[in-house]
Design a protein around this motif. Structure first.
Motif, short mmCIF file in Angstrom:
data_model
loop_
_atom_site.label_atom_id
_atom_site.label_comp_id
_atom_site.label_asym_id
_atom_site.label_seq_id
_atom_site.Cartn_x
_atom_site.Cartn_y
_atom_site.Cartn_z
N VAL A 1 1.04 -1.14 -0.14
CA VAL A 1 0.21 0.06 0.04
C VAL A 1 0.98 1.17 -0.05
O VAL A 1 1.84 1.43 0.81
CB VAL A 1 -0.90 0.04 1.18
N THR A 2 0.53 2.13 -0.77
CA THR A 2 1.26 3.54 -0.96
C THR A 2 0.54 4.69 -0.48
O THR A 2 -0.61 4.63 -0.88
CB THR A 2 1.80 3.63 -2.36
N ILE A 3 1.06 5.06 0.47
CA ILE A 3 0.39 6.33 1.07
C ILE A 3 0.88 7.72 0.53
O ILE A 3 2.20 8.09 0.56
CB ILE A 3 0.30 6.59 2.63
N LYS A 4 0.17 8.55 -0.26
CA LYS A 4 0.67 9.77 -0.60
C LYS A 4 0.12 10.90 -0.36
O LYS A 4 -1.03 11.28 -0.12
CB LYS A 4 0.46 9.62 -2.43
N GLY A 5 0.94 11.80 0.65
CA GLY A 5 0.60 13.13 0.94
C GLY A 5 -0.02 13.25 2.46
O GLY A 5 -0.37 14.18 2.63
N SER A 6 0.21 12.29 3.18
CA SER A 6 -0.46 12.46 4.61
C SER A 6 0.37 13.12 5.27
O SER A 6 -0.09 13.80 6.52
CB SER A 6 -0.49 10.96 5.23
N TYR A 7 1.71 13.45 5.01
CA TYR A 7 2.59 14.18 5.85
C TYR A 7 2.18 15.50 5.67
O TYR A 7 2.57 16.36 6.52
CB TYR A 7 4.27 14.05 5.29
N GLN A 8 1.41 15.86 4.67
CA GLN A 8 1.19 17.33 4.48
C GLN A 8 -0.09 17.82 5.48
O GLN A 8 -0.49 18.92 5.66
CB GLN A 8 0.73 17.80 3.05
N MET A 9 -0.62 16.80 6.16
CA MET A 9 -1.81 17.05 7.07
C MET A 9 -1.38 17.57 8.34
O MET A 9 -2.42 17.98 9.01
CB MET A 9 -2.65 15.77 7.25
N LEU A 10 -0.08 17.64 8.65
CA LEU A 10 0.41 17.88 9.99
C LEU A 10 1.63 18.76 10.07
O LEU A 10 2.61 18.13 9.42
CB LEU A 10 0.46 16.80 11.00
N GLU A 11 1.57 20.09 10.23
CA GLU A 11 2.75 21.02 10.01
C GLU A 11 3.68 20.50 11.31
O GLU A 11 3.28 20.24 12.25
CB GLU A 11 2.32 22.43 9.98
N GLN A 12 4.68 21.17 11.15
CA GLN A 12 5.76 21.10 12.31
C GLN A 12 5.35 21.58 13.45
O GLN A 12 5.81 20.86 14.65
CB GLN A 12 7.11 21.62 11.91
N LYS A 13 4.66 22.72 13.62
CA LYS A 13 4.21 23.24 14.73
C LYS A 13 2.75 22.59 15.07
O LYS A 13 2.12 23.34 15.83
CB LYS A 13 3.54 24.79 14.63
N ARG A 14 2.62 21.12 14.85
CA ARG A 14 1.47 20.54 15.26
C ARG A 14 0.03 21.18 14.73
O ARG A 14 -0.93 20.77 15.46
CB ARG A 14 1.49 19.91 16.55
N LEU A 15 0.07 21.95 13.71
CA LEU A 15 -1.04 22.57 13.23
C LEU A 15 -1.60 21.71 12.08
O LEU A 15 -0.90 21.20 11.12
CB LEU A 15 -0.89 23.88 12.57
N ILE A 16 -2.93 21.39 12.22
CA ILE A 16 -3.47 20.33 11.24
C ILE A 16 -4.12 21.27 10.15
O ILE A 16 -4.65 22.30 10.25
CB ILE A 16 -4.86 19.72 11.84
#
Length: 236
Positions: free
Chosen positions: A182-197
């Motif tokens: 299974v390939t997950i593409k783009g989920s890293y963009q859901m949470l910024e470094q400051k933990r902002l969703i």
């Protein structure tokens, strides 16, 4: 910021609400209705997972669901963010447990529900415990419980995969169950470094299964590399 506050508020309120659902599940188990309890657990988990993804504002696209065979499988996926577990629970409609990091065992309520869906907690820095966890995962697969493995071992937090740890492939090889990449593409963009969703566009790609019992010894030895190549191809 407002979206993040609303999301965390919903998350914690749902955790408390899930205690009522847990009582219902436990009543089914205590009355010997184990099959019904399993169905209830799977439905609750899927509903929870989809709802917390919805509250991020993320749009999810899924491709290749027809590639999932009947019966028990080991899903092997890349790992980009903390949202990967709810994404796989909510959008791949097959009950599944996870080989999960031991830190999650310390989170109240979440730990209980992870145990209900047959997760195995692994301490990657503890070789003896890691072996024990893999053996537990193999046994669950043999019992007919599908599992998910993140062979990177930790979140990449990007669109670039880390190296795969080959040991996890023993789960499928020993239990003789198909591997479904299974390939997950783009989920890293859901949470910024400051933990902002923030909203994102995420795509899950389910590739055709690999039937490990049909592989030669040479192919089995390269299984980790083969699966990684399949996921990397879809990721790029």
């Amino acid at each position: 910021m407002l979206r993040t506050v609303l999301w965390f508020t919903y998350f914690w309120l749902y955790k408390l609400y899930s205690l009522l659902l847990l009582k219902k599940v436990n009543r089914l188990i205590n009355s010997g209705q184990h099959q019904q309890a399993e169905k209830e657990i799977a439905a609750i988990a899927r509903s929870w997972a989809r709802s917390i993804i919805k509250y991020t504002g993320t749009k999810v696209e899924v491709a290749g669901l027809e590639n999932i065979p009947e019966g028990t499988v080991l899903f092997v996926s890349n790992h980009q963010s903390n949202f990967d577990i709810p994404l796989l629970i909510g959008y791949i409609d097959k009950p599944k447990g996870f080989i999960a990091k031991a830190e999650l065992k310390k989170v109240p309520i979440i730990r209980t529900w992870m145990e209900k869906i047959h997760c195995v907690f692994i301490e990657r820095d503890n070789m003896r415990q890691s072996v024990k966890a893999i053996l537990e995962g193999i046994e669950l697969l043999k019992q007919g419980k599908s599992m998910v493995l993140f062979p990177e071992g930790t979140r990449s937090k990007s669109n670039v995969m880390n190296e795969f740890k080959a040991g996890g492939m023993k789960l499928a090889l020993k239990a003789k169950v198909p591997i479904v990449p299974v390939t997950i593409k783009g989920s890293y963009q859901m949470l910024e470094q400051k933990r902002l969703i923030k909203p994102a566009k995420v795509k899950l790609v389910v590739s055709p299964p690999i039937y490990v019992d049909k592989l030669s010894k040479e192919e089995q030895a390269k299984l980790s590399e083969t699966v990684r190549d399949i996921i990397a191809k879809e990721l790029n």
